[in-house]
Design an enzyme around this catalytic site. Sequence first.
Site, PDB file in Angstrom:
ATOM      1  N   LYS A 172      -6.934 -30.454 -37.681  1.00 22.57           N
ATOM      2  CA  LYS A 172      -7.911 -30.548 -36.593  1.00 22.57           C
ATOM      3  C   LYS A 172      -7.278 -31.337 -35.458  1.00 22.57           C
ATOM      4  O   LYS A 172      -6.321 -32.099 -35.675  1.00 22.57           O
ATOM      5  CB  LYS A 172      -9.193 -31.245 -37.063  1.00 22.57           C
ATOM      6  CG  LYS A 172     -10.425 -30.868 -36.278  1.00 22.57           C
ATOM      7  CD  LYS A 172     -10.940 -29.472 -36.624  1.00 22.57           C
ATOM      8  CE  LYS A 172     -12.189 -29.122 -35.821  1.00 22.57           C
ATOM      9  NZ  LYS A 172     -12.733 -27.806 -36.177  1.00 22.57           N
ATOM     10  N   ASP A 186     -12.913 -25.340 -30.429  1.00 17.91           N
ATOM     11  CA  ASP A 186     -14.034 -26.058 -31.031  1.00 17.91           C
ATOM     12  C   ASP A 186     -14.920 -26.477 -29.860  1.00 17.91           C
ATOM     13  O   ASP A 186     -14.870 -25.857 -28.793  1.00 17.91           O
ATOM     14  CB  ASP A 186     -13.526 -27.256 -31.853  1.00 17.91           C
ATOM     15  CG  ASP A 186     -14.598 -27.889 -32.745  1.00 17.91           C
ATOM     16  OD1 ASP A 186     -14.972 -27.252 -33.745  1.00 17.91           O
ATOM     17  OD2 ASP A 186     -15.078 -28.997 -32.428  1.00 17.91           O
TER      18      ASP A 186
END
Length: 460
Positions: free
Chosen positions: A140, A180
């Site tokens: 991430k 995201d």
Amino acid sequence: MAMIMKMENHKVKAAKTYIDNVYNTVKERNANEPEFLQAVQEIFDSLLPVFVKHPHYMENGILERVVEPERLITFRVPWVDDQGKVRVNRGFRVQYNSALGPYKGGLRFHPSVNASIIKFLGFEQIFKNALTGQAIGGGKGGADFDPKGKSDAEIMRFTQSFMTELSKYIGSDVDVPAGDIGVGAREIGYMFGQYRRMRGHFDAGVLTGKGVGYGGSLGRTEATGYGLVYFVEEMLKDKGMSFENKTVVVSGSGNVSLYAIEKAQQFGAKVVACSDSTGYIYDPEGICIETLKHLKEVERCRICEYINERPNAQYFEGSENIWTIPCDIALPCATQNELDKNAAETLVKNGVKAVGEGANMPCTHDAAETFLSNDILYAPGKASNAGGVAVSALEMAQNSSRMPWSFEKVDKELRKIMTNIYQDSIKAADEYGMSGNLVAGANIAGFVKVADAMLFQGVI
């Protein structure tokens, strides 16, 4: 029989001691990272029966290894705003676990981004990616940059600076970022262009969520929202229910929310509310998805503008109050910890039948416990919002073969993957004595896949 029981009790005690000791070490090392600790505890709470049944995981230190990132990269992102002023943000990438394949996980641009947020998201991503059955590890990244109110030129300059540094650590067989919160097709496009410019060649597989015209996949935009509804539909079906004629409330109005609304409506539901960071709209006639998509995706407006197009709709300030609206199905799709115990109790009191997480950990621990203790059908984000990364992996496959797929093929594969995730989670819950508990089932199913891969590869 007494001897057998004594042996079993000994195994339980040993497993519990092991888990507690590892968690205490994690807590000491990451004392100022509450989101990360919350994610770790949520996984650990499910794993006791796994270590009782498979003590070799303890003997090989799997938990100590899986909870520690392979690497955490932090870097400076300098850029120049439209007034000529130099700004500096902080960028992150956590490459958490590559036992199953190259690191895979989105990039988040939001002022709240810090090491705790990125590690929590990356840790969750390990097991979410494992559940998809695709050959992808967990990662991430992001930055504490706020794209709201920025011009296209400012966003381009920031993303180019961000990619200049990030490019040192990624590649189609190493680490494949995606979008995201705050990172959509525009941001991915600017980053892909900068990467191509720096590398001097076209490497379609280095990012996913790209535009269809330069290596992106049809269906990727819809994937997380559609996947959420597919998963919840499977959960409802097991209890003889469906979305048909159900009232639905969806938080958020970004990519996940928009397409969750769209698919829920296609399944016959009436979606009456959604939100953004400032407030929420309530449309008793059912949200007009085309109007909402135009406002959010084309005009990039705040959600309050919706009522100008729909005279019977209402706008209320305070997005947290959206959960006071009675509904059959609640889909929290905005951000982490947006739905707390009080909101959960209100939903239960108002007769909610099912809750499906479209965001990463949108329900607090107490909220999740409230749903479970009241026998509300509850789909954890680790499983139910895996549709985005699943189609990202399908995009990687298309990039590798240089063969684009039709929307219908992608959507068919997505639904198959979400159905498999549901079945694997239910099976794991049953196998380890927690029948019907999708939180435990998803955690266990994902963990076992990763743990077994780590065992085969030695102590690395």
